[in-house]
Design a protein around this motif. Structure first.
Motif, PDB file in Angstrom:
ATOM      1  N   THR A 179       0.825  -1.203   0.000  1.00  0.00           N
ATOM      2  CA  THR A 179       0.000   0.000   0.000  1.00  0.00           C
ATOM      3  C   THR A 179       0.861   1.254   0.000  1.00  0.00           C
ATOM      4  OG1 THR A 179      -1.825  -1.111   1.142  1.00  0.00           O
ATOM      5  CG2 THR A 179      -1.735   1.297   1.281  1.00  0.00           C
ATOM      6  N   PHE A 180       1.932   1.214   0.783  1.00  0.00           N
ATOM      7  CA  PHE A 180       2.807   2.388   0.830  1.00  0.00           C
ATOM      8  C   PHE A 180       3.438   2.656  -0.531  1.00  0.00           C
ATOM      9  CE2 PHE A 180       7.137   4.058   1.218  1.00  0.00           C
ATOM     10  CZ  PHE A 180       6.864   5.299   1.783  1.00  0.00           C
ATOM     11  N   PHE A 181       3.980   1.604  -1.163  1.00  0.00           N
ATOM     12  CA  PHE A 181       4.699   1.806  -2.424  1.00  0.00           C
ATOM     13  C   PHE A 181       3.761   2.012  -3.617  1.00  0.00           C
ATOM     14  CE2 PHE A 181       8.170  -0.184  -0.010  1.00  0.00           C
ATOM     15  CZ  PHE A 181       9.207   0.673  -0.334  1.00  0.00           C
ATOM     16  N   LEU A 182       2.558   1.466  -3.564  1.00  0.00           N
ATOM     17  CA  LEU A 182       1.655   1.560  -4.708  1.00  0.00           C
ATOM     18  C   LEU A 182       0.628   2.679  -4.581  1.00  0.00           C
ATOM     19  CD1 LEU A 182       0.960  -2.245  -5.345  1.00  0.00           C
ATOM     20  CD2 LEU A 182       2.573  -0.751  -6.538  1.00  0.00           C
ATOM     21  N   VAL A 183       0.374   3.147  -3.357  1.00  0.00           N
ATOM     22  CA  VAL A 183      -0.649   4.178  -3.146  1.00  0.00           C
ATOM     23  C   VAL A 183      -0.048   5.439  -2.538  1.00  0.00           C
ATOM     24  CG1 VAL A 183      -2.824   4.749  -1.997  1.00  0.00           C
ATOM     25  CG2 VAL A 183      -2.445   2.431  -2.868  1.00  0.00           C
ATOM     26  N   THR A 184       0.547   5.287  -1.365  1.00  0.00           N
ATOM     27  CA  THR A 184       1.022   6.466  -0.630  1.00  0.00           C
ATOM     28  C   THR A 184       2.162   7.170  -1.355  1.00  0.00           C
ATOM     29  OG1 THR A 184       0.453   5.315   1.428  1.00  0.00           O
ATOM     30  CG2 THR A 184       1.820   7.305   1.608  1.00  0.00           C
ATOM     31  N   LEU A 185       3.193   6.401  -1.717  1.00  0.00           N
ATOM     32  CA  LEU A 185       4.383   7.006  -2.321  1.00  0.00           C
ATOM     33  C   LEU A 185       4.092   7.737  -3.622  1.00  0.00           C
ATOM     34  CD1 LEU A 185       7.396   7.414  -1.875  1.00  0.00           C
ATOM     35  CD2 LEU A 185       7.814   5.278  -3.118  1.00  0.00           C
ATOM     36  N   PRO A 186       3.306   7.167  -4.557  1.00  0.00           N
ATOM     37  CA  PRO A 186       3.016   7.918  -5.787  1.00  0.00           C
ATOM     38  C   PRO A 186       2.283   9.232  -5.532  1.00  0.00           C
ATOM     39  CG  PRO A 186       2.526   5.592  -6.090  1.00  0.00           C
ATOM     40  CD  PRO A 186       2.800   5.780  -4.629  1.00  0.00           C
ATOM     41  N   ILE A 187       1.443   9.269  -4.495  1.00  0.00           N
ATOM     42  CA  ILE A 187       0.675  10.490  -4.234  1.00  0.00           C
ATOM     43  C   ILE A 187       1.550  11.585  -3.633  1.00  0.00           C
ATOM     44  CG2 ILE A 187      -1.198  11.456  -2.844  1.00  0.00           C
ATOM     45  CD1 ILE A 187      -2.714   8.854  -3.252  1.00  0.00           C
ATOM     46  N   ILE A 188       2.494  11.192  -2.770  1.00  0.00           N
ATOM     47  CA  ILE A 188       3.368  12.202  -2.151  1.00  0.00           C
ATOM     48  C   ILE A 188       4.615  12.458  -2.990  1.00  0.00           C
ATOM     49  CG2 ILE A 188       2.560  11.563   0.154  1.00  0.00           C
ATOM     50  CD1 ILE A 188       5.247  10.161   0.597  1.00  0.00           C
ATOM     51  N   LYS A 189       4.709  11.823  -4.161  1.00  0.00           N
ATOM     52  CA  LYS A 189       5.900  11.958  -5.000  1.00  0.00           C
ATOM     53  C   LYS A 189       6.240  13.400  -5.352  1.00  0.00           C
ATOM     54  CE  LYS A 189       5.768  11.413  -9.381  1.00  0.00           C
ATOM     55  NZ  LYS A 189       5.595  10.916 -10.775  1.00  0.00           N
ATOM     56  N   PRO A 190       5.281  14.248  -5.737  1.00  0.00           N
ATOM     57  CA  PRO A 190       5.664  15.635  -6.068  1.00  0.00           C
ATOM     58  C   PRO A 190       6.384  16.335  -4.928  1.00  0.00           C
ATOM     59  CG  PRO A 190       3.443  15.174  -6.825  1.00  0.00           C
ATOM     60  CD  PRO A 190       3.842  14.004  -5.986  1.00  0.00           C
ATOM     61  N   GLY A 191       5.854  16.207  -3.720  1.00  0.00           N
ATOM     62  CA  GLY A 191       6.503  16.827  -2.571  1.00  0.00           C
ATOM     63  C   GLY A 191       7.850  16.211  -2.284  1.00  0.00           C
ATOM     64  N   LEU A 192       7.947  14.901  -2.454  1.00  0.00           N
ATOM     65  CA  LEU A 192       9.207  14.208  -2.189  1.00  0.00           C
ATOM     66  C   LEU A 192      10.285  14.623  -3.179  1.00  0.00           C
ATOM     67  CD1 LEU A 192      10.794  12.077  -0.630  1.00  0.00           C
ATOM     68  CD2 LEU A 192       9.852  10.337  -2.168  1.00  0.00           C
ATOM     69  N   VAL A 193       9.938  14.678  -4.454  1.00  0.00           N
ATOM     70  CA  VAL A 193      10.911  15.069  -5.475  1.00  0.00           C
ATOM     71  C   VAL A 193      11.335  16.524  -5.284  1.00  0.00           C
ATOM     72  CG1 VAL A 193      11.288  15.402  -7.945  1.00  0.00           C
ATOM     73  CG2 VAL A 193      10.093  13.370  -7.136  1.00  0.00           C
ATOM     74  N   ALA A 194      10.379  17.396  -4.990  1.00  0.00           N
ATOM     75  CA  ALA A 194      10.714  18.800  -4.748  1.00  0.00           C
ATOM     76  C   ALA A 194      11.654  18.925  -3.553  1.00  0.00           C
ATOM     77  CB  ALA A 194       9.443  19.606  -4.507  1.00  0.00           C
ATOM     78  N   GLY A 195      11.349  18.203  -2.478  1.00  0.00           N
ATOM     79  CA  GLY A 195      12.214  18.235  -1.302  1.00  0.00           C
ATOM     80  C   GLY A 195      13.594  17.689  -1.593  1.00  0.00           C
ATOM     81  N   ALA A 196      13.664  16.627  -2.393  1.00  0.00           N
ATOM     82  CA  ALA A 196      14.958  16.045  -2.742  1.00  0.00           C
ATOM     83  C   ALA A 196      15.800  17.017  -3.565  1.00  0.00           C
ATOM     84  CB  ALA A 196      14.747  14.748  -3.522  1.00  0.00           C
ATOM     85  N   LEU A 197      15.161  17.749  -4.475  1.00  0.00           N
ATOM     86  CA  LEU A 197      15.890  18.741  -5.266  1.00  0.00           C
ATOM     87  C   LEU A 197      16.423  19.858  -4.374  1.00  0.00           C
ATOM     88  CD1 LEU A 197      13.629  19.051  -8.443  1.00  0.00           C
ATOM     89  CD2 LEU A 197      15.871  17.976  -8.280  1.00  0.00           C
ATOM     90  N   PHE A 198      15.585  20.326  -3.452  1.00  0.00           N
ATOM     91  CA  PHE A 198      16.044  21.340  -2.496  1.00  0.00           C
ATOM     92  C   PHE A 198      17.221  20.813  -1.682  1.00  0.00           C
ATOM     93  CE2 PHE A 198      11.792  23.473  -2.834  1.00  0.00           C
ATOM     94  CZ  PHE A 198      12.274  24.720  -3.177  1.00  0.00           C
TER      95      PHE A 198
END
Length: 269
Positions: A179-198
Motif C-alpha cells: 500500500t505504501f509503495f503503490l498508493v502512498t508514495l506515488p501520491i506524495i511523490k511531487p513533494g518528495l521530489v521537490a524536497g529532494a531537489l532542495f
C-alpha cells in the motif's frame, strides 16, 4: 474580453515575472561569459574567447576531487534524509502520541539556527566521538541541514492526502508495505521530489557547515572556491562556477527526460 484594468494588471504581472527571471538568470549568464575571457582578471563584457581557464580548472585534479566529494555527499545525504523524512512526516501527521509538535519543531530546528552554529556544534560533538574532520562528520552534518526540506515538502503533500485510498487498498488485500509503495508514495511523490531537489542544492552549495569539517584532502567544492578567492580572483573562478551551472542544467534536463518536470509538479491522480 478583458477590461482595461485587467489588461494593465496582466501586463504588470508578466513584467514582474520577466523581471524576476532576468534577475535570476542574468548573473548566471555573466559568470558563463566571463569564464571565456582572455584577460587575467574578471571583466565583463569578456575580451576575446579562450578555453584556457577551463583547461586550467580541469588540469587541477584537486578540483575534480572536490566536485566528486560534493556530489557524493549531496546524493548520500539526500538519500538518508528521504529515509528519515518520510517516516517522520507520516508519524507527525498520523500519530496520536503526545509530543508530535515538539518532534516536528526539533526536525525543523536546522532551518532556524544559523548553519555556521550547527557546523561549530558538529565539530565539537564529532571531536568527542573521534570522527571530526572526516567524511562521516561531513555527511552527518549535511543530513541534519537537509532533512527539514524533505520533511516540509512531504508534510505539505500529506496535508491533502486522502487516507481512504490506503484503507481501500488494505481492504482489497494489499499489505501495508504494498500500500505504501503503490498508493502512498506515488501520491506524495511531487513533494518528495521537490524536497529532494532542495536537499541536493542545499548540500551542494553549503559552505558554512562544511568549512568546519573540511581538510586539505577532504574539501567540498564550495569550500574549495571560498578558499581560492581569498588569495586570487581570476577567470578560473568563473570557469569553476560555470561548470557547476552546466551540471545543474544537465540535471534539470535529465529530470525532465526521465521523470518529467510537469509530472513532478502535478500530484498523481
Amino acid at each position: 474580453m478583458m477590461t482595461f484594468p485587467e489588461r494593465i494588471g496582466r501586463f504588470l504581472l508578466l513584467a514582474f515575472v520577466w523581471a524576476g527571471l532576468a534577475f535570476l538568470t542574468i548573473p548566471l549568464a555573466i559568470i558563463v561569459a566571463v569564464s571565456f575571457t582572455e584577460t587575467e582578471y574578471l571583466t565583463f563584457p569578456p575580451q576575446g574567447f579562450t578555453l584556457r581557464w577551463y583547461e586550467q580548472f580541469l588540469a587541477d585534479t584537486s578540483y575534480l576531487d572536490s566536485i566528486g566529494l560534493s556530489a557524493s555527499i549531496a546524493v548520500a545525504s539526500t538519500a538518508i534524509a528521504i529515509l528519515i523524512g518520510i517516516p517522520a512526516a507520516l508519524a507527525i501527521t498520523r500519530s496520536q502520541l503526545p509530543g508530535m509538535k515538539i518532534v516536528n519543531t526539533i526536525f525543523l530546528a536546522p532551518l532556524i539556527l544559523p548553519t555556521i552554529v550547527i557546523g561549530a556544534a558538529l565539530l565539537q560533538y564529532a571531536s568527542m566521538l573521534g570522527i571530526a574532520r572526516s567524511y562521516t562528520a561531513l555527511l552527518v552534518g549535511h543530513v541534519v541541514i537537509v532533512v527539514p526540506y524533505i520533511l516540509r515538502t512531504v508534510l505539505a503533500s500529506l496535508a491533502r492526502f486522502d487516507q481512504t485510498l490506503e484503507e481501500a487498498s488494505l481492504d482489497l488485500g494489499a499489505s501495508p508495505v504494498s500500500t505504501f509503495f503503490l498508493v502512498t508514495l506515488p501520491i506524495i511523490k511531487p513533494g518528495l521530489v521537490a524536497g529532494a531537489l532542495f536537499a541536493l542544492i542545499i548540500s551542494w552549495i553549503n559552505v558554512e557547515l562544511s568549512i568546519f569539517n573540511a581538510t586539505a584532502a577532504l574539501m567540498p567544492i564550495p569550500v574549495k572556491i571560498f578558499n581560492y578567492v581569498q588569495y586570487a580572483i581570476d577567470p578560473m573562478v568563473a570557469a569553476i562556477s560555470a561548470g557547476t551551472i552546466y551540471v545543474a542544467i544537465v540535471a534539470v534536463v535529465l529530470l525532465d527526460i526521465f521523470v518529467g518536470i510537469d509530472r513532478v509538479a502535478t500530484p498523481s491522480k
